[in-house]
Design a protein around this motif. Structure first.
Motif, short mmCIF file in Angstrom:
data_model
loop_
_atom_site.label_atom_id
_atom_site.label_comp_id
_atom_site.label_asym_id
_atom_site.label_seq_id
_atom_site.Cartn_x
_atom_site.Cartn_y
_atom_site.Cartn_z
N ASP A 77 -0.06 68.13 15.00
CA ASP A 77 -1.09 68.80 14.20
C ASP A 77 -0.85 68.40 12.75
N ALA A 78 -1.51 67.30 12.36
CA ALA A 78 -1.24 66.73 11.02
C ALA A 78 -1.62 67.72 9.93
N ALA A 79 -2.74 68.45 10.14
CA ALA A 79 -3.20 69.38 9.11
C ALA A 79 -2.20 70.53 8.93
N ASN A 80 -1.58 70.94 10.02
CA ASN A 80 -0.58 72.01 9.93
C ASN A 80 0.79 71.46 9.55
N GLY A 81 0.95 70.16 9.57
CA GLY A 81 2.26 69.57 9.31
C GLY A 81 3.26 69.97 10.37
N SER A 82 2.90 69.77 11.65
CA SER A 82 3.84 70.14 12.72
C SER A 82 3.63 69.23 13.93
N MET A 83 4.66 69.11 14.72
CA MET A 83 4.54 68.39 15.99
C MET A 83 5.41 69.05 17.04
N GLU A 84 4.89 69.08 18.27
CA GLU A 84 5.66 69.69 19.36
C GLU A 84 6.18 68.59 20.26
N VAL A 85 7.48 68.58 20.49
CA VAL A 85 8.10 67.49 21.24
C VAL A 85 9.07 68.05 22.28
N GLU A 86 9.29 67.28 23.33
CA GLU A 86 10.31 67.68 24.30
C GLU A 86 11.69 67.30 23.77
N ALA A 87 12.70 67.98 24.29
CA ALA A 87 14.05 67.87 23.72
C ALA A 87 14.65 66.48 23.84
N GLY A 88 14.22 65.70 24.85
CA GLY A 88 14.82 64.38 25.05
C GLY A 88 14.20 63.28 24.20
N CYS A 89 13.22 63.63 23.35
CA CYS A 89 12.62 62.61 22.47
C CYS A 89 13.69 62.04 21.55
N VAL A 90 13.71 60.71 21.47
CA VAL A 90 14.66 60.05 20.56
C VAL A 90 14.16 60.25 19.12
#
Ligand SMILES: Cc1cc2nc3c(=O)[nH]c(=O)nc-3n(C[C@H](O)[C@H](O)[C@H](O)COP(=O)(O)OP(=O)(O)OC[C@H]3O[C@@H](n4cnc5c(N)ncnc54)[C@H](O)[C@@H]3O)c2cc1C
Length: 500
Positions: A130-143
């Protein structure tokens, strides 16, 4: 399957008892593995010794311990199922990300029951930006690097950056509250997260994936799981905080006359550039020599080899020319004040990358060159020069003239002060473990005297356990144990870590 044994006593009664426990354990583990395979599929459960090897040895190849199995769940409900099964069979759980811990935090110890390693590598989806909110949701194994790149593609910055970013995972970063080279401006991992999803010790999934800057509704629970090294739960996903992407940079490499001068110049940059100052990293001569000797393609950016070297970076969303001028002016003022020997400014992206590569190559160089007894102290920023002076004296009181490497995130008051042995010198020591302990303790004592800490960013893992017992007050340890007992009463997660 890996067969593991408990310590066997010379006492015949205890030998029988140990054997009985061993048989029991094996039966349990065999049944657990069958249940795990039924839940995850056989390809996600590794038990052959050759398959386990990469997960049971630490990044430097110094620590290795037995595991009952390595499991690689693909989603949060599988993690929850694994935790429930391990709890039911009484087998401990060791969460693992990229296994880049520098304090042996992510590999089994040789004590207690061998754990099931829950490796998060398969959970590497970026769920949402969510670029407008300045956030991203990722899974824990993302490098980490994948996260940085995905954010950059949306003109956003995920600010945490460190040498292991091509292989460490966000779950590991969160669990160690990783620092790195941008803490000066953006804070450590704790400062760059908005929400978490965590599997608790009974398998419950806590969904705290909020993307809010403000939320005063009681305890901010995510902080329980940040920096507690997988001892309270398994982080399965996170909502990360993004910043506007700086697209203009000015980068310089300079040789301050000594650490006190470097500190003074740091103050000059802070006054002149404010929040545009994004990194201020210092290494000493021996460290630069090792990087140049050990890592192909690295070279000293200055014409002479000086005792101290600093990499300084400014970054902003606009104003490239202006920033380069600011960088030049500030360094000129420092030169006029007699604080620096020499300096060079990067004039394009290739030169910038080459300077950063020197900084990011220190751990690789040291691993190849010998045995560095890495410490991870932080002291007040103003006390770093005194820390370096006193720690040098303390180390040389034990081994006169021993090589010392210094890698400091100077802007954060964090110095990796590393007594360094060649492989030959290390092999010749009569008691290597005693030497390692004595060296670490004398350096950590200096930090303690200066009201500092023995672990600024790497965590406690296995190597820091004696230091936790030594430096933390009974009150502090008592509070930590109370939290552990409340969240993980059966000591399922990472037993024997973090808390002595
Ligand atoms: C070349 C190099 C440079 C480095 N530079 C820095 C640096 O500048 N700053 C810095 O802070 N560190 C640095 N490190 C150390 C290391 O990269 C960090 O500690 C990193 O955050 C570990 O991430 P990981 O995924 O490898 O975690 P791992 O090593 O796999 O695990 C670390 C700890 O976190 C726990 N854990 C892992 N994943 C989870 C999860 N999903 N849920 C719960 N617990 C979990 C593990 O049980 C373990 O206790 C460096 C390491 C290397 C090899």
């Amino acid at each position: 399957m890996l067969f593991f044994r408990r310590g066997v006593s010379a006492d015949p009664l205890l030998v029988r008892e140990a054997a009985t426990i061993e048989e029991l354990d094996m039966k349990n583990v065999t049944a657990l593995i069958a249940a795990l395979e039924a839940e995850l599929g056989a390809d996600a459960v590794l038990t052959a010794e050759s398959d386990l090897a990469p997960f049971t040895e630490d990044w430097r190849g110094r620590y290795k311990g037995p595991a009952a199995a390595v499991v690689q769940p693909s989603n949060t409900s599988q993690v929850s199922a694994v935790v429930r099964l391990c709890a039911a069979y009484g087998v401990p759980v060791l969460p693992q990300g990229g296994n880049t811990s520098l304090c042996a935090g992510a590999v089994p110890a040789n004590v207690g029951l061998p754990p099931v390693i829950v490796n998060l590598t398969r959970m590497r989806r970026i769920r949402h930006i969510d670029a407008a909110n300045g956030s991203m949701e990722v899974e824990a194994g993302c490098v980490l690097k994948t996260i940085q790149d995905a954010a950059a593609a949306e003109q956003r910055l995920y600010a945490v950056s460190l040498g292991a970013e091509g292989s460490c995972q966000i779950g590991g970063n969160l669990s160690t509250n990783a620092g790195g080279t941008a803490v000066l401006r953006y804070g450590n991992t704790r400062d760059n997260v908005l929400g978490l999803e965590v599997v608790l010790a009974d398998g419950t999934v806590w969904n705290g994936l909020r993307a809010l800057r403000k939320d005063n509704t009681g305890l901010d629970l995510k902080h329980l799981f940040i920096g507690t090294e997988g001892t309270l739960g398994i982080i399965t996903a996170a909502t990360l905080k993004l910043h506007p992407l700086p697209v203009q940079h000015a980068l310089a490499w300079f040789a301050p006359v000594d650490p006190a001068a470097a500190l003074h110049i740091l103050g000059m940059f802070q006054a002149a550039c404010g929040s545009r100052l994004s990194a201020f990293e210092m290494i000493n001569r021996r460290q630069l020599e090792l990087v140049v000797e050990q890592v192909p393609g690295r070279r000293n950016p200055l014409s002479e080899l000086h005792e101290w070297h600093v990499l300084v970076e400014l970054g902003d969303t606009h104003g490239g020319e202006e920033m380069a001028a600011l960088m030049q002016q500030t360094l000129e003022h420092a030169a006029v004040a007699g604080l620096i020997h020499d300096a060079v400014l990067a004039s394009n992206q290739t030169q910038r990358a080459a300077l950063w590569e020197i900084r990011h190559s220190v751990s690789e160089a040291n691993k190849k060159a010998g045995v560095g007894l890495t410490t991870d102290c932080a002291v007040p920023v103003s006390a770093v020069p005194l820390f370096i002076e006193r720690a040098t004296q303390a180390v040389h009181a034990i081994v006169p003239g021993l090589d010392i490497l210094v890698v400091a995130h100077l802007g954060d008051g964090n110095a990796h002060f590393i007594p360094f042995f060649t492989f030959d010198a290390w092999r010749q020591l009569a008691d290597r473990s005693a030497m390692a302990n004595a060296m670490r303790r004398c350096v950590n004592d200096v930090a303690h005297e200066l009201r500092g800490t023995f672990s600024a960013e790497h965590g406690v893992g296995q190597t820091g356990l004696p230091e936790m017992a030594h430096y933390k007050s009974a009150a502090e340890l008592g509070l930590m144990r109370a939290v552990k007992n409340a969240l993980d009463p059966h000591n399922l997660f990472n037993p024997g870590r973090l808390l002595p």
